[in-house]
Design a protein around this motif. Structure first.
Motif, short mmCIF file in Angstrom:
data_model
loop_
_atom_site.label_atom_id
_atom_site.label_comp_id
_atom_site.label_asym_id
_atom_site.label_seq_id
_atom_site.Cartn_x
_atom_site.Cartn_y
_atom_site.Cartn_z
N TYR A 24 0.79 -1.06 -0.02
CA TYR A 24 -0.21 -0.29 -0.16
C TYR A 24 0.65 1.09 -0.10
CZ TYR A 24 -4.15 3.03 1.46
OH TYR A 24 -4.54 4.41 1.73
N GLN A 25 0.96 1.06 1.04
CA GLN A 25 3.19 2.21 0.84
C GLN A 25 3.65 2.12 0.04
OE1 GLN A 25 2.67 5.61 2.20
NE2 GLN A 25 1.00 5.18 3.55
N GLU A 41 14.06 -3.08 1.90
CA GLU A 41 12.67 -3.46 2.63
C GLU A 41 11.74 -4.38 2.14
OE1 GLU A 41 10.16 0.63 4.73
OE2 GLU A 41 9.95 -0.41 3.02
N SER A 97 -3.73 6.54 5.80
CA SER A 97 -2.77 6.21 5.13
C SER A 97 -1.89 6.11 6.09
CB SER A 97 -2.44 6.65 4.34
OG SER A 97 -3.05 6.18 2.88
N THR A 98 -1.62 7.90 6.97
CA THR A 98 -0.41 7.18 7.88
C THR A 98 -0.87 6.83 8.67
OG1 THR A 98 -0.93 10.08 7.80
CG2 THR A 98 0.38 9.50 9.08
N LEU A 132 5.14 9.06 5.60
CA LEU A 132 4.43 7.97 7.20
C LEU A 132 6.32 7.52 7.35
CD1 LEU A 132 3.00 5.68 8.35
CD2 LEU A 132 3.37 4.14 7.45
N ARG A 133 6.99 6.83 7.17
CA ARG A 133 8.55 6.56 8.38
C ARG A 133 9.23 7.37 8.53
NH1 ARG A 133 8.79 5.07 2.23
NH2 ARG A 133 8.47 2.56 2.31
#
Lengths: 296, 296
Positions: free
Chosen positions: A105-106, A112, B43-44, B253-254
């Motif tokens: 998704y991300q 990774e 999403s976050t 996000l990361r």
């Protein structure tokens, strides 16, 4: 098991249930055609839309039906945790091999994705096939990542996408990878229109969408190409040009699901919504294609 | 509720459990900062990596903690069936609004996406926000599709991605959409670096990643821009240039997950594997950014 033609059947379903009767009817056709292997709950088998429990159950049904033909299944999931559960389930249910795409998704990084495969490869005891599927995962494997993954334990095959990436000659890419890979790792091709030339260029197995519905014609093309009869394989594949055009326009899944319904092998609308089977004028085209495939 | 700054908090977790303590600590910061609204499991908030049951439970916790601040949540899922379940759960748990992106594995058609939203809009009784997220869904909304969706019942906002598509001036796109949309549909912006200019160009709400971790600075930028102080908003946003650069390089996000760990708000590695938080030299950069954000 990573040579020849691996058939990717549909998992017919609707919003309330999986159509196990139709699913088994489709698998029986593959067994009758003596396909080299079967991959249930691949992308064409809608694995991403099924629960881990449903996938385990469907795999067990397929292994029982397969009459000794090796059965592979996808263990892909968004979370590493769920990939590991899927792998354990699949091994318990009798999978001969596991197929893994870097589902996302991300957007995932190279690191990774390497860690994902490293973790999974270290936990399993059956062969693993690395699944390149940029159209669904939006991940680009670099050549060096593929070579690093090929050195992991249990990695036995790479399922490349033919015609990809568009920026380079995909047949050169196949030749280069073939030369660089350890010999125990088989190179496979998906993207049915690219199968005949890719097998002639050194791929050892065709991971085939049409093989899931029309196993005899896919077996014929694969075995002509693998036994050095590349021109005949190309001729057979060229006869299916209208089918490849439909795949390009509508996506192979919608086309084979619609064709399965027209053949009476599944009900109309046998895909998980929001995905829809095709309707209207295109059905006549599919019907013409079915007729030509059955004649070939 | 579709004006101002909507904060998108993290859902800290590891492979064995969700860290509810850290989750609530992060939400409490948002409540203390009196954010205009909160969107949990956006999403976050890693909605795509959570089960429907986990999402419902986390939403209930957030609504209880929110002290009357409206709480939205994502109802996205690969299957329409699961989107409908998520919507029903969310309404039961007290969601003030629902956020829906066209999540995909197989690439969706315009018609499939329209049908998805039509089905969902007809089943719900709280406002719906349409979520453009090409980086995760790989779906391109056409302008005419957005206008058709805006006419569906319950549709109340559109969450655009700033800077997208790259082929056109995104501020012109905002102006054109703003002029064409019904007035009851609010236009919102995501992609934090684009927030200040987009709000000045007519967006009414910022769906904010940094708002989930640094609510005060996001509130300040949003309210400067919305009250006509675009230059001051741009200046405040420009101070965060190193943060925007990190977002671009590593994904927001990361970066926010790593920052939350450095702030003691979550544990290290609080993302669902295969996603990883950042390590090594970049942590110094994040630490500098945190310091500058806290000073601003």
């Amino acid at each position: 098991m990573f040579t020849g033609m691996s058939a990717f059947p549909l998992t017919p379903l609707n919003e309330s249930k999986i159509d196990e009767h139709a699913y088994l009817k489709i698998i029986t056709r593959l067994v009758d055609a003596k396909v080299d292997s079967i991959c249930v709950q691949g992308s064409t088998g809608s694995y991403a839309y099924l629960t881990l429990k449903e996938r385990a159950h469907l795999l067990r049904l397929a292994v029982e039906e397969a009459n000794g033909i090796p059965v592979m299944t996808s263990i892909g999931a968004l979370r590493t945790r769920d990939v590991l559960i899927a792998a354990e389930n699949a091994q318990k249910m009798g999978a001969s091999a596991l197929l893994l795409a870097p589902v996302s998704y991300q957007k995932l990084t190279l690191d990774e994705v390497f860690s994902l495969y490293e973790t999974v490869a270290g936990e399993i005891s059956v062969p693993l096939c690395i699944y390149e599927s940029p159209g669904t995962t939006h991940f680009d494997f670099s050549p060096s990542l593929l070579l690093n993954l090929a050195r992991l334990p249990n990695v036995a095959s790479i399922k490349l996408l033919g015609g990809y990436p568009e920026s380079e000659n995909y047949l050169n890419r196949i030749t280069n990878l073939k030369n660089a890979l350890p010999t125990h790792v088989s190179l496979g091709i998906s993207g049915d229109v690219f199968a005949a030339p890719s097998l002639s260029a050194g791929c050892q197995i065709w991971y085939s969408v049409i093989g899931g519905l029309f196993p005899r014609v896919a077996m014929k093309i694969a075995h002509l190409a693998i036994t050095g009869k590349g021109d005949e394989a190309a001729q057979q594949s060229a006869k299916l040009a209208p089918l490849w055009a439909l795949f390009r326009q509508y996506g192979s899944l919608r086309v084979v699901a619609s064709a399965a319904a027209m053949l009476g092998l599944a009900e109309n609308g046998c895909l998980p919504l929001p995905l829809k089977t095709l309707h209207g004028d295109v059905c006549k085209e599919i019907s013409d294609v079915i007729e030509s495939v059955q004649l070939s």
